[in-house]
Design a protein around this motif. Sequence first.
Motif, short mmCIF file in Angstrom:
data_model
loop_
_atom_site.label_atom_id
_atom_site.label_comp_id
_atom_site.label_asym_id
_atom_site.label_seq_id
_atom_site.Cartn_x
_atom_site.Cartn_y
_atom_site.Cartn_z
N ALA A 21 -73.38 17.62 -29.76
CA ALA A 21 -73.43 16.16 -29.48
C ALA A 21 -74.76 15.38 -29.57
N GLY A 22 -75.89 16.18 -29.93
CA GLY A 22 -76.96 15.36 -30.12
C GLY A 22 -78.34 15.86 -29.39
N ALA A 23 -78.24 16.79 -28.40
CA ALA A 23 -79.32 17.03 -27.51
C ALA A 23 -80.36 17.62 -28.61
N ALA A 24 -81.50 17.26 -28.46
CA ALA A 24 -82.68 17.68 -29.05
C ALA A 24 -83.44 18.85 -28.52
N ARG A 25 -83.18 19.23 -27.25
CA ARG A 25 -83.78 20.49 -26.54
C ARG A 25 -83.09 20.79 -25.61
N ILE A 26 -82.92 22.22 -25.30
CA ILE A 26 -82.02 22.66 -24.18
C ILE A 26 -83.28 23.32 -23.14
N GLU A 27 -82.81 23.13 -21.75
CA GLU A 27 -83.51 23.85 -20.52
C GLU A 27 -82.45 24.58 -19.95
N LEU A 28 -82.55 25.82 -20.25
CA LEU A 28 -81.68 26.81 -19.59
C LEU A 28 -82.06 27.50 -18.25
N GLN A 53 -80.73 25.93 -32.81
CA GLN A 53 -81.35 25.26 -34.07
C GLN A 53 -82.27 24.06 -33.18
N VAL A 54 -82.70 24.04 -31.86
CA VAL A 54 -83.47 23.26 -31.01
C VAL A 54 -84.04 24.10 -30.19
N PRO A 55 -85.33 23.45 -29.73
CA PRO A 55 -86.28 24.31 -28.55
C PRO A 55 -85.52 24.75 -27.60
N VAL A 56 -85.67 25.72 -27.01
CA VAL A 56 -85.20 26.17 -25.51
C VAL A 56 -86.26 26.49 -24.44
N ARG A 57 -86.34 25.73 -23.38
CA ARG A 57 -87.06 25.75 -22.46
C ARG A 57 -86.41 26.55 -21.30
N VAL A 58 -86.73 27.61 -20.80
CA VAL A 58 -86.40 28.55 -19.74
C VAL A 58 -86.94 28.28 -18.29
N GLY A 104 -90.39 27.33 -24.53
CA GLY A 104 -91.24 27.40 -23.51
C GLY A 104 -90.70 27.82 -22.20
N PHE A 105 -91.44 27.44 -21.08
CA PHE A 105 -91.16 27.80 -19.79
C PHE A 105 -91.41 26.32 -18.88
N ALA A 137 -100.04 33.16 -18.76
CA ALA A 137 -99.08 34.20 -18.89
C ALA A 137 -98.25 33.62 -19.94
N ALA A 138 -97.81 32.49 -19.95
CA ALA A 138 -96.95 31.97 -20.77
C ALA A 138 -97.18 31.70 -22.25
N ARG A 139 -98.39 31.63 -22.52
CA ARG A 139 -99.05 31.33 -23.78
C ARG A 139 -98.46 32.50 -24.86
N PRO A 140 -98.23 32.28 -25.95
CA PRO A 140 -98.24 30.88 -26.77
C PRO A 140 -97.11 30.06 -26.69
N TYR A 141 -96.47 30.04 -25.51
CA TYR A 141 -94.90 29.38 -25.53
C TYR A 141 -95.34 28.10 -24.81
N LYS A 142 -94.74 26.95 -25.08
CA LYS A 142 -95.19 25.64 -24.45
C LYS A 142 -94.86 25.82 -22.70
#
Length: 245
Positions: A21-28, A53-58, A104-105, A137-142
């Motif tokens: 539907a158009g979300a450019a990023r997901i927060e899980l 197909q889009v970034p996932v932030r946990v 990222g996190f 601890a999270a690097r190299p993630y956002k």
Amino acid sequence: MPTHLEVPVFSPASAIPAIAAGAARIELNAAGSYPAGGLTPSVEDAAQLKDAQVPVRVMIRPRGPPGEKGQRDFLYSSEEIASMARSIEAFKESGAMRAERGDGFVFGTLSAVGTEGGGGGSKVALQAETMQRLVAAARPYKTVFHRAFDDIVGCDDSSAEDGVTEWGKTLELLIQMGVDGILTSGGPGNASQNIATLSEIMTMAGDSIEIIAGGGTSWVHSSCLTGGKDEVNVAEVQAIMGEIR
């Protein structure tokens, strides 16, 4: 500047229609954790979005807000902080996330710094040492500082002698730490209630750190849920995308 939509989801299956539907990023977030404000999901859930197909932030959040009246959120015990670090490491080791995609996190930690007059609740500030530890601890993630920023704004002292707000000092510290974004409503309540403060935050942030809010920034964050269920309301996503475009 174009505006993008980030959608928090509470199951991997909900991410698919949100992206379509158009979300450019997901927060899980963990299943069923919306009432608690989002909690740490399972590694297995993240693995199901490996090919998204889009970034996932946990979300990295061991528990929701305390049940006792007057107690503030995001003040964690040493055991809870250790569990957050372990969760980050588990996601990284699983291979479920992709740094090159922008994964990222999302987390935030505060510390109590005194009492508010008559209210019995503590004022709060950034727990800088812990945040720095988790960011490393999270690097190299956002990394994104969670809604803990709103608590700092909410108990800020506008009469500070140096004229610098506590949230302003916090913003500078987060930039120095290398944090990539701040998820905020500009203070307690919804973003629509804090437009003036959000504008100040955005102006101070400039291009140094991404501001993710309920509206009015380059990233809009909306759960788009149907009633109290975990499923994403595709019609709401599409409506928000229509407004953005």
